[in-house]
Scaffold this motif. Structure first.
Motif, PDB file in Angstrom:
ATOM      1  N   ASP A  35      -9.903   0.648  -2.435  1.00 14.93           N
ATOM      2  CA  ASP A  35      -9.296  -0.546  -2.690  1.00 14.93           C
ATOM      3  C   ASP A  35     -10.292  -1.863  -1.735  1.00 14.93           C
ATOM      4  N   ARG A  36     -10.786  -1.027  -0.586  1.00 15.16           N
ATOM      5  CA  ARG A  36     -11.904  -2.042   0.126  1.00 15.16           C
ATOM      6  C   ARG A  36     -13.622  -2.464  -0.706  1.00 15.16           C
ATOM      7  N   SER A  72      -3.148   7.683   1.030  1.00 15.40           N
ATOM      8  CA  SER A  72      -3.064   6.802   0.766  1.00 15.40           C
ATOM      9  C   SER A  72      -3.957   5.914   1.167  1.00 15.40           C
ATOM     10  N   GLU A  73      -5.052   7.211   2.248  1.00 19.47           N
ATOM     11  CA  GLU A  73      -6.925   6.975   3.558  1.00 19.47           C
ATOM     12  C   GLU A  73      -7.314   6.379   1.907  1.00 19.47           C
ATOM     13  N   SER A 100      -6.662   3.505   0.331  1.00 20.01           N
ATOM     14  CA  SER A 100      -7.511   1.732   0.440  1.00 20.01           C
ATOM     15  C   SER A 100      -8.178   1.877   1.078  1.00 20.01           C
ATOM     16  N   PRO A 158       0.722  -1.545  -0.649  1.00 16.75           N
ATOM     17  CA  PRO A 158       0.157  -0.302   0.137  1.00 16.75           C
ATOM     18  C   PRO A 158       0.645   1.289  -0.114  1.00 16.75           C
TER      19      PRO A 158
END
Ligand code: DC
Length: 224
Positions: free
Chosen positions: A180-181, A173-174, A177, A149
């Motif tokens: 992605d989830r 970054s947040e 993710s 990541p």
């Protein structure tokens, strides 16, 4: 005549888009940047004030998009009704909205046939999330790229900066993710490698090395 297909799937920031462009240049095949289709649907939704969960309206838009694609040397170009959207659709907000509209089965169904139209001789390189699992399950070579990541966030950050788009690395970054989830957990066509995909971890590899590995795989299968 059946045209050969190479699919390149994986989450954002693994180098899929760059690898797909390089492989099309190497092979002279057509390119499908499937993320661009989801991004344009998201762009239209925002422009027309349509909610990102309005499945029926969004599927209607997806089925009728008057889209044109062009391949520039170093990027995919997208026009909608004569307007060049190539940069606009790369914004993070559009990427996030694309992931939301991509979770709607009706939108995915509307885009399925449009994506398959890209498969023409002499061949196709297709990048996205479900190219090897759903859209082109008979592809001759399926690649699934992964990367840590942290490295993915840094790559995205550099890409956006280069385009003059201002971003904050921690926020990015947040956002990555969260996206992605959502892509991994949706009910239809979730992000996952095909059972016959070759998984390449690109965390410590530069793009030229990844390209060489994929070229060797394509050669071993008699594709190039
Ligand atoms: O690859 P990209 O970052 O341009 O994709 C943007 C979003 O579009 C991604 O987060 C999920 C959605 N997408 C999808 O659901 N299926 C694809 N084949 C490609 C993209």
């Amino acid at each position: 005549m059946r045209a050969p297909t190479i699919t390149i799937d994986g989450p954002g920031g693994t180098g899929k888009g760059t690898l797909a462009l390089r492989m099309t240049r190497r092979t002279g095949w057509h390119l499908l940047d499937s993320g661009a289709l989801y991004r344009v649907v998201a762009y239209q939704a925002r422009r027309l004030g349509i909610a990102l969960d309005a499945a029926v309206e969004l599927a209607t838009i997806a089925a009728a998009l008057p889209l044109e694609f062009g391949g520039a040397e170093d990027r995919v170009q997208v026009w909608l009704e004569g307007q060049d959207l190539s940069d606009e659709i790369r914004r993070e907000a559009i990427g996030d909205a694309a992931s939301k509209v991509g979770a709607l089965p009706a939108v995915r169904a509307a885009l399925l046939a449009r994506q398959r139209e890209f498969l023409r001789p002499p061949g196709l390189v297709a990048d996205g999330r479900d190219m090897g699992t759903v859209v082109f399950p008979a592809a001759e070579l399926k690649i699934y790229l992964t990367a840590s990541p942290e490295v993915r966030a840094e790559r995205r950050y550099k890409q956006l900066k280069q385009k003059g788009i201002d971003v904050n690395l921690a926020r990015l970054s947040e956002d990555i993710s969260t996206r992605d989830r959502r892509d991994e957990q949706r009910d239809v066509s979730p992000l996952q490698p095909a059972s016959d995909a070759i998984i390449l971890d690109t965390t410590a590899l530069d793009i030229a090395t990844v390209e060489e590995s994929v070229k060797a795989l394509a050669q071993a299968r008699g594709l190039v």
